[in-house]
Design a protein around this motif. Structure first.
Motif, PDB file in Angstrom:
ATOM      1  N   LEU A  74      29.546  35.266  39.521  1.00 34.16           N
ATOM      2  CA  LEU A  74      30.930  35.716  39.374  1.00 34.16           C
ATOM      3  C   LEU A  74      31.035  37.196  39.745  1.00 34.16           C
ATOM      4  N   PRO A  75      32.209  37.629  40.183  1.00 31.57           N
ATOM      5  CA  PRO A  75      32.363  39.036  40.558  1.00 31.57           C
ATOM      6  C   PRO A  75      32.057  39.964  39.378  1.00 31.57           C
ATOM      7  N   ARG A  76      31.219  40.961  39.655  1.00 27.28           N
ATOM      8  CA  ARG A  76      30.876  41.953  38.640  1.00 27.28           C
ATOM      9  C   ARG A  76      32.152  42.659  38.196  1.00 27.28           C
ATOM     10  N   GLY A  77      32.330  42.762  36.891  1.00 29.95           N
ATOM     11  CA  GLY A  77      33.514  43.421  36.356  1.00 29.95           C
ATOM     12  C   GLY A  77      34.689  42.486  36.116  1.00 29.95           C
ATOM     13  N   SER A  78      34.591  41.236  36.577  1.00 30.45           N
ATOM     14  CA  SER A  78      35.700  40.305  36.344  1.00 30.45           C
ATOM     15  C   SER A  78      35.743  39.906  34.869  1.00 30.45           C
ATOM     16  N   MET A  79      36.932  39.595  34.393  1.00 29.33           N
ATOM     17  CA  MET A  79      37.090  39.200  32.993  1.00 29.33           C
ATOM     18  C   MET A  79      36.288  37.932  32.707  1.00 29.33           C
ATOM     19  N   GLU A  80      36.269  36.987  33.649  1.00 30.83           N
ATOM     20  CA  GLU A  80      35.515  35.749  33.454  1.00 30.83           C
ATOM     21  C   GLU A  80      34.035  36.042  33.235  1.00 30.83           C
ATOM     22  N   ARG A  81      33.485  36.923  34.080  1.00 39.02           N
ATOM     23  CA  ARG A  81      32.068  37.267  33.937  1.00 39.02           C
ATOM     24  C   ARG A  81      31.807  37.974  32.617  1.00 39.02           C
ATOM     25  N   LYS A  82      32.659  38.913  32.247  1.00 40.22           N
ATOM     26  CA  LYS A  82      32.482  39.633  30.989  1.00 40.22           C
ATOM     27  C   LYS A  82      32.513  38.687  29.788  1.00 40.22           C
ATOM     28  N   MET A  83      33.483  37.783  29.785  1.00 37.24           N
ATOM     29  CA  MET A  83      33.615  36.862  28.648  1.00 37.24           C
ATOM     30  C   MET A  83      32.446  35.875  28.589  1.00 37.24           C
ATOM     31  N   LEU A  84      32.035  35.352  29.726  1.00 39.51           N
ATOM     32  CA  LEU A  84      30.896  34.421  29.732  1.00 39.51           C
ATOM     33  C   LEU A  84      29.605  35.133  29.341  1.00 39.51           C
TER      34      LEU A  84
END
Length: 167
Positions: A74-84
């Motif tokens: 997932l893109p670094r810094g994306s909300m999806e990546r942060k939450m996962l």
């Protein structure tokens, strides 16, 4: 394809949080840990997740590495990546099966799912779940029964597999 967990069982939890893992589950953990030597103690990761999760999800090393690779894609810094990352990296507990085939569940994890006295293990493919038996019966088993009740009497759930995996 990696071996899969299959079945369900109940096991006693002692006052120190020690609980025996079903023998067939241990074999899958051993086979799915590339660092585990024959007769050794396999590693696993217990994901306890947020306040909505009422069970512990136990991942083999192969399964958690697959999840990690998908998170990393997932893109670094994306909300999806942060939450996962928070749910799978932060809200998890790496551990090892002890020499007697048991897990030691810390008080934090036992308290989260209100586990005391007995644990219910149920297979879920490349993971398995640990539940408080009463919670499983009240929530998961009830949801399964409700789902099945909505299907026609002669419906075969294998029909859901028709066309699965085809692009």
């Amino acid at each position: 394809m990696a071996r899969r967990f299959r079945g369900e069982s109940h096991h006693k939890v002692d006052s120190k949080g020690r609980v025996s893992i079903p023998a067939s589950f241990r074999r899958v953990l051993e086979a799915s840990d590339p660092n585990c030597q024959p007769g050794g103690n396999p590693e696993l990761v217990i994901v306890y997740g947020d306040h909505r999760r009422k069970y512990l999800e136990c991942y083999t090393m192969e399964a958690i590495e697959e999840v990690d690779a998908k998170i990393d894609a997932l893109p670094r810094g994306s909300m999806e990546r942060k939450m996962l990352q928070r749910l799978f990296h932060g809200m998890s507990f790496p551990t090892t099966v002890d020499e007697t085939g048991r897990l030691v569940l810390p008080a934090k994890l036992r308290n989260k799912i209100e586990l005391d006295g007995e644990a219910f293990f149920i297979a879920s493919g490349d993971t398995f779940q640990i539940w408080k038996p009463e919670t499983y019966e009240a929530e998961e088993l009830a949801a399964t029964e409700e789902w099945l009740e909505d299907l026609p009497e002669d419906f075969d759930p294998l029909q859901f597999l028709d066309g699965a995996g085809s692009a």
